[in-house]
Write a protein that holds these residues in place. Sequence first.
Motif, PDB file in Angstrom:
ATOM      1  N   LYS A 104       0.762  -1.182  -0.135  1.00 12.58           N
ATOM      2  CA  LYS A 104      -0.092  -0.005   0.005  1.00 12.58           C
ATOM      3  C   LYS A 104       1.019   1.303  -0.035  1.00 12.58           C
ATOM      4  O   LYS A 104       0.672   2.231  -0.779  1.00 12.58           O
ATOM      5  N   GLU A 105       1.811   1.262   0.781  1.00  9.38           N
ATOM      6  CA  GLU A 105       2.955   2.367   0.754  1.00  9.38           C
ATOM      7  C   GLU A 105       3.337   2.464  -0.574  1.00  9.38           C
ATOM      8  O   GLU A 105       3.782   3.722  -0.754  1.00  9.38           O
ATOM      9  N   LYS A 106       3.694   1.679  -1.293  1.00  3.29           N
ATOM     10  CA  LYS A 106       4.132   1.812  -2.745  1.00  3.29           C
ATOM     11  C   LYS A 106       3.094   2.039  -3.653  1.00  3.29           C
ATOM     12  O   LYS A 106       3.429   2.009  -4.818  1.00  3.29           O
ATOM     13  N   GLY A 107       1.835   2.338  -2.934  1.00  5.01           N
ATOM     14  CA  GLY A 107       1.063   2.559  -4.214  1.00  5.01           C
ATOM     15  C   GLY A 107       0.029   1.497  -4.803  1.00  5.01           C
ATOM     16  O   GLY A 107      -0.435   1.619  -5.787  1.00  5.01           O
ATOM     17  N   VAL A 108       0.478   0.249  -4.235  1.00  9.94           N
ATOM     18  CA  VAL A 108      -0.113  -0.836  -4.959  1.00  9.94           C
ATOM     19  C   VAL A 108      -1.730  -1.265  -4.260  1.00  9.94           C
ATOM     20  O   VAL A 108      -1.617  -1.047  -3.123  1.00  9.94           O
ATOM     21  N   SER A 109      -2.242  -1.930  -5.023  1.00 10.22           N
ATOM     22  CA  SER A 109      -3.599  -2.426  -4.206  1.00 10.22           C
ATOM     23  C   SER A 109      -3.737  -3.756  -4.128  1.00 10.22           C
ATOM     24  O   SER A 109      -3.776  -4.516  -5.213  1.00 10.22           O
ATOM     25  N   PRO A 110      -3.332  -4.227  -3.038  1.00  6.51           N
ATOM     26  CA  PRO A 110      -3.272  -5.782  -2.698  1.00  6.51           C
ATOM     27  C   PRO A 110      -4.500  -6.492  -2.471  1.00  6.51           C
ATOM     28  O   PRO A 110      -5.235  -5.765  -2.022  1.00  6.51           O
ATOM     29  N   PHE A 111      -4.975  -7.618  -2.754  1.00  2.00           N
ATOM     30  CA  PHE A 111      -5.890  -8.590  -2.136  1.00  2.00           C
ATOM     31  C   PHE A 111      -5.559  -9.735  -2.157  1.00  2.00           C
ATOM     32  O   PHE A 111      -4.531 -10.447  -2.930  1.00  2.00           O
ATOM     33  N   TYR A 112      -6.283 -10.597  -1.462  1.00  2.00           N
ATOM     34  CA  TYR A 112      -6.187 -11.945  -1.256  1.00  2.00           C
ATOM     35  C   TYR A 112      -6.957 -12.797  -2.641  1.00  2.00           C
ATOM     36  O   TYR A 112      -7.999 -12.160  -3.113  1.00  2.00           O
ATOM     37  N   ILE A 113      -6.568 -13.751  -2.921  1.00  2.46           N
ATOM     38  CA  ILE A 113      -6.915 -14.416  -4.147  1.00  2.46           C
ATOM     39  C   ILE A 113      -6.877 -16.011  -3.684  1.00  2.46           C
ATOM     40  O   ILE A 113      -6.003 -16.468  -3.311  1.00  2.46           O
ATOM     41  N   GLU A 114      -8.093 -16.569  -3.741  1.00  2.00           N
ATOM     42  CA  GLU A 114      -8.170 -18.190  -3.576  1.00  2.00           C
ATOM     43  C   GLU A 114      -9.112 -18.880  -4.780  1.00  2.00           C
ATOM     44  O   GLU A 114      -9.764 -18.127  -5.654  1.00  2.00           O
ATOM     45  N   SER A 115      -9.230 -20.047  -4.475  1.00  2.00           N
ATOM     46  CA  SER A 115     -10.402 -20.768  -5.355  1.00  2.00           C
ATOM     47  C   SER A 115     -11.064 -21.911  -4.441  1.00  2.00           C
ATOM     48  O   SER A 115     -10.491 -22.223  -3.387  1.00  2.00           O
ATOM     49  N   ASN A 116     -12.218 -22.379  -4.723  1.00  2.00           N
ATOM     50  CA  ASN A 116     -13.037 -23.249  -3.984  1.00  2.00           C
ATOM     51  C   ASN A 116     -12.526 -24.679  -3.901  1.00  2.00           C
ATOM     52  O   ASN A 116     -11.825 -24.765  -4.798  1.00  2.00           O
ATOM     53  N   VAL A 117     -12.648 -25.343  -2.777  1.00  2.00           N
ATOM     54  CA  VAL A 117     -11.891 -26.536  -2.556  1.00  2.00           C
ATOM     55  C   VAL A 117     -13.059 -27.516  -3.320  1.00  2.00           C
ATOM     56  O   VAL A 117     -14.181 -27.261  -3.774  1.00  2.00           O
ATOM     57  N   LEU A 118     -12.550 -28.754  -3.393  1.00  2.00           N
ATOM     58  CA  LEU A 118     -13.277 -29.591  -4.182  1.00  2.00           C
ATOM     59  C   LEU A 118     -14.250 -30.640  -3.112  1.00  2.00           C
ATOM     60  O   LEU A 118     -15.429 -30.765  -3.671  1.00  2.00           O
ATOM     61  N   TYR A 119     -13.725 -30.846  -2.190  1.00  2.00           N
ATOM     62  CA  TYR A 119     -14.472 -31.454  -1.079  1.00  2.00           C
ATOM     63  C   TYR A 119     -15.494 -30.715  -0.353  1.00  2.00           C
ATOM     64  O   TYR A 119     -15.513 -29.452  -0.687  1.00  2.00           O
ATOM     65  N   ARG A 120     -16.624 -31.339   0.297  1.00  2.00           N
ATOM     66  CA  ARG A 120     -17.668 -30.612   0.946  1.00  2.00           C
ATOM     67  C   ARG A 120     -16.968 -30.109   2.346  1.00  2.00           C
ATOM     68  O   ARG A 120     -16.788 -31.006   3.166  1.00  2.00           O
ATOM     69  N   GLY A 121     -16.976 -28.597   2.471  1.00  2.00           N
ATOM     70  CA  GLY A 121     -16.611 -28.177   3.912  1.00  2.00           C
ATOM     71  C   GLY A 121     -16.774 -26.786   4.134  1.00  2.00           C
ATOM     72  O   GLY A 121     -17.785 -26.382   3.309  1.00  2.00           O
ATOM     73  N   SER A 122     -16.174 -26.104   4.577  1.00  2.00           N
ATOM     74  CA  SER A 122     -16.299 -24.544   4.966  1.00  2.00           C
ATOM     75  C   SER A 122     -15.713 -23.725   3.775  1.00  2.00           C
ATOM     76  O   SER A 122     -16.050 -22.382   3.937  1.00  2.00           O
TER      77      SER A 122
END
Length: 342
Positions: free
Chosen positions: A68-86
């Motif tokens: 952020k201090e360097k003027g960058v917009s960070p964000f988390y990225i993920e994908s959903n899991v295959l098994y049934r869970g949270s």
Amino acid sequence: MSKLYFIKNTGSDYDKLGKDALKLLKIIVSETGHRFEKEVPIKVHFGEKGNKTFIPPKCYDATINYLKEKGVSPFYIESNVLYRGSRTTTELHLETAKIHGFTQIPIIIADGDIGTEYDEIEINKDYISKCKIGKEYRKYKQFIVMSHFKGHVEAGFGGSLKQLGMGFASRAGKMEQHSGISPVVNSEKCISCGICVKKCNYGAIQTTVTAEIDDSKCVGCAGCIAVCPQGAIKNTWGGSNFLEKLSEYAYGASKDKDIIYITFVHNITKECDCAGTHMKPIAGNIGILAGKDPVAMDTACLDLVQKSSGEKLFEKGRPSLIHAEKIGMGTMEYELVEVNNM
């Protein structure tokens, strides 16, 4: 030979861990002349509900603030899991992330609400011709992949390669690695409600007494697993060459991407953060590594854990490193440069 940077940190001060991770990131940036783009996704693992040993959000604060201090917009990225869970659907996944404290920056779940949205990345390797990667990943050239090195029941260990191979893959991609076949229906659980039929975009499911999946039409997207209210549709987990497929998916996920890898060798448990239960560490905390070569990163982490423990922990996963090197993803040869943690 790939150069890696290492800070020894055997403590449990997560604020200090985060600052050490940032120190290594800054070294990589300086050594390589890395220039950040306006938006930089940070690939992490939020931990399954009930898990207590995932890397907590506090470890990412220093990196987030630096960007952020360097003027960058960070964000988390993920994908959903295959098994049934949270973390099976985007709704559940975001709820779990929030419960676990990942609220500093926005979150993007890359493969859609139920994990069925993906791009095909052509690689033409030994087992995989096209990788099914979550569609949102295509929008970004740069990533910071922050991993937790620990065990995994099938992969042997989880680290940078698994963060790429499984973490970037859509549900269909995860299924292709694990089995490569259609899901199966448990007739005793199925109530023939028809929800899976409505959600299938390929006309591969019909209902009679129970749901039935046409293997000739099924593309393995695994969306039916996500929407079944009874948990009657499952993956068989019976595929062959899983370790090699994982490496090839990691290759596809990182293809044409500019990635910095940071790995926490802490809270080293027998199983991965997908296990929704509290686990006791089976080895002592070691430290943090950073580099640009995921094969070298995982090799060094594995070597450090085995040297520290005096046991051949997680050796089951070494073939994934051998195959990743074979297909040109990186090298198992590394130079480990230790950095003062003061």
